[in-house]
Design an enzyme around this catalytic site. Structure first.
Site, PDB file in Angstrom:
ATOM      1  N   HIS A  16       0.833  -1.199   0.000  1.00  0.00           N
ATOM      2  CA  HIS A  16       0.000   0.000   0.000  1.00  0.00           C
ATOM      3  C   HIS A  16       0.873   1.257   0.000  1.00  0.00           C
ATOM      4  O   HIS A  16       0.599   2.213  -0.738  1.00  0.00           O
ATOM      5  CB  HIS A  16      -0.910   0.023   1.224  1.00  0.00           C
ATOM      6  CG  HIS A  16      -1.869  -1.115   1.288  1.00  0.00           C
ATOM      7  ND1 HIS A  16      -3.001  -1.181   0.513  1.00  0.00           N
ATOM      8  CD2 HIS A  16      -1.864  -2.255   2.032  1.00  0.00           C
ATOM      9  CE1 HIS A  16      -3.660  -2.300   0.769  1.00  0.00           C
ATOM     10  NE2 HIS A  16      -2.989  -2.976   1.688  1.00  0.00           N
ATOM     11  N   ARG A 154       6.968   2.179 -10.729  1.00  0.00           N
ATOM     12  CA  ARG A 154       8.041   3.130 -10.438  1.00  0.00           C
ATOM     13  C   ARG A 154       8.871   3.456 -11.676  1.00  0.00           C
ATOM     14  O   ARG A 154       9.062   2.624 -12.553  1.00  0.00           O
ATOM     15  CB  ARG A 154       8.945   2.566  -9.334  1.00  0.00           C
ATOM     16  CG  ARG A 154       8.329   2.609  -7.955  1.00  0.00           C
ATOM     17  CD  ARG A 154       9.238   1.986  -6.923  1.00  0.00           C
ATOM     18  NE  ARG A 154       9.199   0.524  -6.966  1.00  0.00           N
ATOM     19  CZ  ARG A 154       9.994  -0.261  -6.238  1.00  0.00           C
ATOM     20  NH1 ARG A 154      10.915   0.279  -5.446  1.00  0.00           N
ATOM     21  NH2 ARG A 154       9.883  -1.576  -6.304  1.00  0.00           N
ATOM     22  N   GLU A 258       5.732  -4.895 -12.047  1.00  0.00           N
ATOM     23  CA  GLU A 258       7.122  -4.479 -12.231  1.00  0.00           C
ATOM     24  C   GLU A 258       7.896  -5.520 -13.032  1.00  0.00           C
ATOM     25  O   GLU A 258       8.668  -5.179 -13.936  1.00  0.00           O
ATOM     26  CB  GLU A 258       7.761  -4.241 -10.866  1.00  0.00           C
ATOM     27  CG  GLU A 258       7.136  -3.074 -10.105  1.00  0.00           C
ATOM     28  CD  GLU A 258       7.609  -2.950  -8.673  1.00  0.00           C
ATOM     29  OE1 GLU A 258       7.392  -1.887  -8.067  1.00  0.00           O
ATOM     30  OE2 GLU A 258       8.192  -3.917  -8.143  1.00  0.00           O
TER      31      GLU A 258
END
EC number: 3.6.1.57
Length: 351
Positions: A16, A154, A258
Site C-alpha cells: 500500500h 516506479r 514491475e
C-alpha cells in the site's frame, strides 16, 4: 494539500505504501506545488519507509486497524481548508470515508470490487478490473478509473524497460513475497527450489527481504551457510536486480507488474484473498505461471512453484513466450495518470 493515507506492517506488507509512493513522486513532478504532497500514517513504522524515500509524512499516532478513530485527528489537521485524499487501505468503512469527504475530495484505491464506497472517484488498476461490475456498484455517480492504464509502476522500471533479455540458461532466480511475510514463505520456497537439480546448473537464489519481514535473522542465518543464496534488504534499484535474474517467484501485488514491464518470466501465487483475482487471471490468460493460493493449500502451491521453475529452466521457449506476453501488458504511465486525476480534482475545487 494532497494527502496519501496508507500504512504498512509485517501483517499487511509494504505494498500500500509503495504504490502510493509511486503516485506521490509523480504528483510532485507534475504539480505546481510539490511541497503540498504529504503522507498520513498511523505509526512510525510506516513513516520510516517514506522518510527514507524523502517523502513528507505526518504520523497520526492512531490505531491502523481503526480508521474511524483517527477522524478527530484529521479534522484538526485539515482545519478549514479542503484537501485532496488518496486512500489505500482495506480497513476503510463508509463512515470513515464520509467523514473524510467532509474535509475534501476522496479517491480510493480499490482492488476488491465488492462494495460501492462513498467517494469522489475509485481507482482499480488491476488487469482483471471489471467495468461491468463497477457500473453495477456505482452507476454513473462516481468516476471509475479501471485497468492497465492506471497501473502505478516506479520510474526505474520504465527506465530499465528493454534491459532484460531471455538467456539460454537459468543462473539466477529471484524470490519475493512482499514487505511482511510473517509466515516465512520465502524461506519455504527457497528450500523447495534447492531440492531440485536444475540440470546441474549452479543457480543463485536472490531473496528480497522486506522492511517489515520478522524472519530476517532466520533468513540471514540460512544464507550464511549457503553460498548460492543472496539476501537483498531495502533494495533501491529493484529493476536492476530483477533484470539480472532469468526467473522470478512472486506473491501477488505490484511486483507482478514491475516484473512484467521488464519481461522477466515468473510464477506467482496468492497468500491473501485480495491477491487471488490477479494471480488466477494471469494463469488463466497464460501470461505467467500460476501456482495457486498459499493461504488455502500451502503444500500444493509450493510443489507447483518448484515444478514450474524446473519446467521454465529447461524450456527457453516457455521463458521467451512469457517475456513477450508480459511486455505487452502495461505502458508504465499509470502513476502519472493517477497523479493527473488528483491535480484535476484540486483545480476543480471542492463540492
Amino acid at each position: 494539500m494532497y494527502y496519501f493515507r496508507a500504512d504498512g506492517s509485517a501483517k499487511t506488507g509494504a505494498g500500500h505504501l509503495m504504490r502510493c509512493l509511486t503516485v506521490a513522486l509523480e504528483l510532485q513532478k507534475l504539480t505546481e506545488h510539490p511541497e503540498q504532497v504529504c503522507f498520513l500514517c498511523a505509526d512510525e513504522a510506516s513513516a520510516e519507509l517514506l522518510r527514507s524515500n524523502h517523502m513528507p509524512v505526518k504520523v497520526l499516532g492512531t490505531d491502523p486497524e481503526d480508521l474511524e478513530g483517527e477522524l478527530p485527528v484529521l479534522e484538526r489537521l485539515a482545519g478549514d481548508t479542503k484537501q485532496i485524499f488518496l486512500v489505500d487501505s482495506y480497513r476503510v468503512t463508509d463512515a470513515y470515508l464520509q467523514g473524510l469527504r467532509r474535509l475534501g475530495r476522496v479517491f480510493l484505491l480499490d482492488d476488491m470490487q465488492q462494495h460501492a464506497y462513498p467517494v469522489d472517484g475509485v481507482i482499480n488498476y488491476n488487469l482483471f478490473a471489471s467495468e461491468e461490475k463497477y457500473r453495477e456498484l456505482y452507476g454513473d455517480t462516481v468516476p471509475q478509473y479501471l485497468g492497465a492504464p492506471y497501473v502505478p509502476v516506479r520510474q526505474q522500471f520504465c527506465d530499465a524497460s528493454g534491459s532484460y533479455a531471455v538467456a539460454e540458461q537459468v543462473t539466477d532466480v529471484l524470490i519475493t513475497t512482499g514487505g511482511g511475510d510473517i509466515d516465512n514463505i520465502s524461506g519455504e520456497i527457497l528450500r523447495q527450489l534447492a531440492e531440485y537439480d536444475l540440470n546441474g546448473c549452479a543457480v543463485r537464489y536472490h531473496l528480497v527481504v522486506g522492511r517489515f519481514n520478522p524472519n530476517r535473522e532466520k533468513l540471514e542465518q540460512y544464507a550464511s551457510v549457503h553460498e548460492n543464496v543472496r539476501l537483498h534488504c531495502d533494495v533501491r534499484d529493484m529493476a536492476a536486480l530483477m533484470a539480472q535474474c532469468q526467473l522470478a517467484v512472486t506473491a501477488g501485488g505490484t511486483t507482478i507488474y514491475e516484473l512484467a514491464v521488464l519481461g522477466v518470466p515468473f510464477v506467482c501465487f496468492s497468500y491473501a484473498e485480495n491477491q487471488e483475482a490477479l494471480t488466477e487471471w494471469l494463469g488463466t490468460q497464460q501470461i505467467a505461471g500460476y501456482a495457486g493460493a498459499w493461504h488455502r493449500a500451502a503444500g500444493e502451491t509450493l510443489e507447483r512453484i518448484g515444478a514450474w521453475c524446473l519446467k521454465a529452466q529447461q524450456d527457453p521457449g516457455l521463458r521467451r513466450q512469457c517475456y513477450e506476453t508480459e511486455r505487452g501488458l502495461i505502458d508504465g504511465l499509470g502513476a502519472a495518470r493517477i497523479a493527473q486525476i488528483l491535480i484535476t480534482a484540486g483545480k476543480l475545487g471542492i463540492k
